[in-house]
Scaffold this motif. Structure first.
Motif, PDB file in Angstrom:
ATOM      1  N   LEU A  49      -9.070 -18.808 -63.870  1.00  0.00           N
ATOM      2  CA  LEU A  49      -9.373 -19.553 -62.646  1.00  0.00           C
ATOM      3  C   LEU A  49      -8.505 -19.085 -61.481  1.00  0.00           C
ATOM      4  O   LEU A  49      -8.974 -18.961 -60.350  1.00  0.00           O
ATOM      5  CB  LEU A  49      -9.195 -21.050 -62.875  1.00  0.00           C
ATOM      6  CG  LEU A  49     -10.228 -21.702 -63.800  1.00  0.00           C
ATOM      7  CD1 LEU A  49      -9.826 -23.125 -64.137  1.00  0.00           C
ATOM      8  CD2 LEU A  49     -11.602 -21.679 -63.168  1.00  0.00           C
ATOM      9  N   GLN A  50      -7.235 -18.818 -61.755  1.00  0.00           N
ATOM     10  CA  GLN A  50      -6.350 -18.338 -60.702  1.00  0.00           C
ATOM     11  C   GLN A  50      -6.772 -16.954 -60.210  1.00  0.00           C
ATOM     12  O   GLN A  50      -6.722 -16.665 -59.011  1.00  0.00           O
ATOM     13  CB  GLN A  50      -4.899 -18.310 -61.196  1.00  0.00           C
ATOM     14  CG  GLN A  50      -4.310 -19.690 -61.335  1.00  0.00           C
ATOM     15  CD  GLN A  50      -2.941 -19.679 -61.992  1.00  0.00           C
ATOM     16  OE1 GLN A  50      -2.621 -18.804 -62.777  1.00  0.00           O
ATOM     17  NE2 GLN A  50      -2.145 -20.692 -61.671  1.00  0.00           N
ATOM     18  N   GLN A  57     -10.140 -15.907 -52.188  1.00  0.00           N
ATOM     19  CA  GLN A  57      -9.281 -16.035 -51.020  1.00  0.00           C
ATOM     20  C   GLN A  57      -9.051 -14.698 -50.324  1.00  0.00           C
ATOM     21  O   GLN A  57      -8.820 -14.652 -49.126  1.00  0.00           O
ATOM     22  CB  GLN A  57      -7.939 -16.659 -51.407  1.00  0.00           C
ATOM     23  CG  GLN A  57      -8.050 -18.118 -51.752  1.00  0.00           C
ATOM     24  CD  GLN A  57      -6.743 -18.714 -52.246  1.00  0.00           C
ATOM     25  OE1 GLN A  57      -5.888 -18.010 -52.768  1.00  0.00           O
ATOM     26  NE2 GLN A  57      -6.596 -20.017 -52.090  1.00  0.00           N
ATOM     27  N   SER A  58      -9.121 -13.603 -51.072  1.00  0.00           N
ATOM     28  CA  SER A  58      -8.871 -12.294 -50.466  1.00  0.00           C
ATOM     29  C   SER A  58     -10.021 -11.865 -49.569  1.00  0.00           C
ATOM     30  O   SER A  58      -9.824 -11.083 -48.644  1.00  0.00           O
ATOM     31  CB  SER A  58      -8.635 -11.236 -51.544  1.00  0.00           C
ATOM     32  OG  SER A  58      -9.844 -10.955 -52.225  1.00  0.00           O
ATOM     33  N   GLY A  59     -11.214 -12.344 -49.840  1.00  0.00           N
ATOM     34  CA  GLY A  59     -12.360 -11.995 -49.029  1.00  0.00           C
ATOM     35  C   GLY A  59     -12.925 -10.634 -49.355  1.00  0.00           C
ATOM     36  O   GLY A  59     -13.973 -10.246 -48.856  1.00  0.00           O
TER      37      GLY A  59
END
Length: 69
Positions: A49-50, A57-59
């Motif tokens: 999950l992390q 989040q990095s896109g």
């Protein structure tokens, strides 16, 4: 009038919740109850999950992994 009735109902609900025993709240208040280690399965799931969250989040997305490409 309706706003006053909603406010009164909300107040009664909060009062009732504060007077009733909730074992979950007691569990959360007890700091020693949450100590321990996760199972290997849970640790692996958390790592997955992390990793996924970091990717989101990095896109940055790879064209081979993206479903929107």
């Amino acid at each position: 009038m309706l706003g006053l009735l909603d406010s009164a109902i909300s107040t009664v609900q909060r009062a009732y919740r504060s007077l009733t025993y909730n074992p979950l709240i007691e569990e959360l208040k007890n700091a020693n109850a949450n100590k321990g280690s996760a199972s290997p399965y849970q640790a692996a799931q958390l790592a997955n999950l992390q990793t996924g969250l970091a990717r989101l989040q990095s896109g940055a997305s790879s064209s081979s992994l993206s479903i929107f490409a």
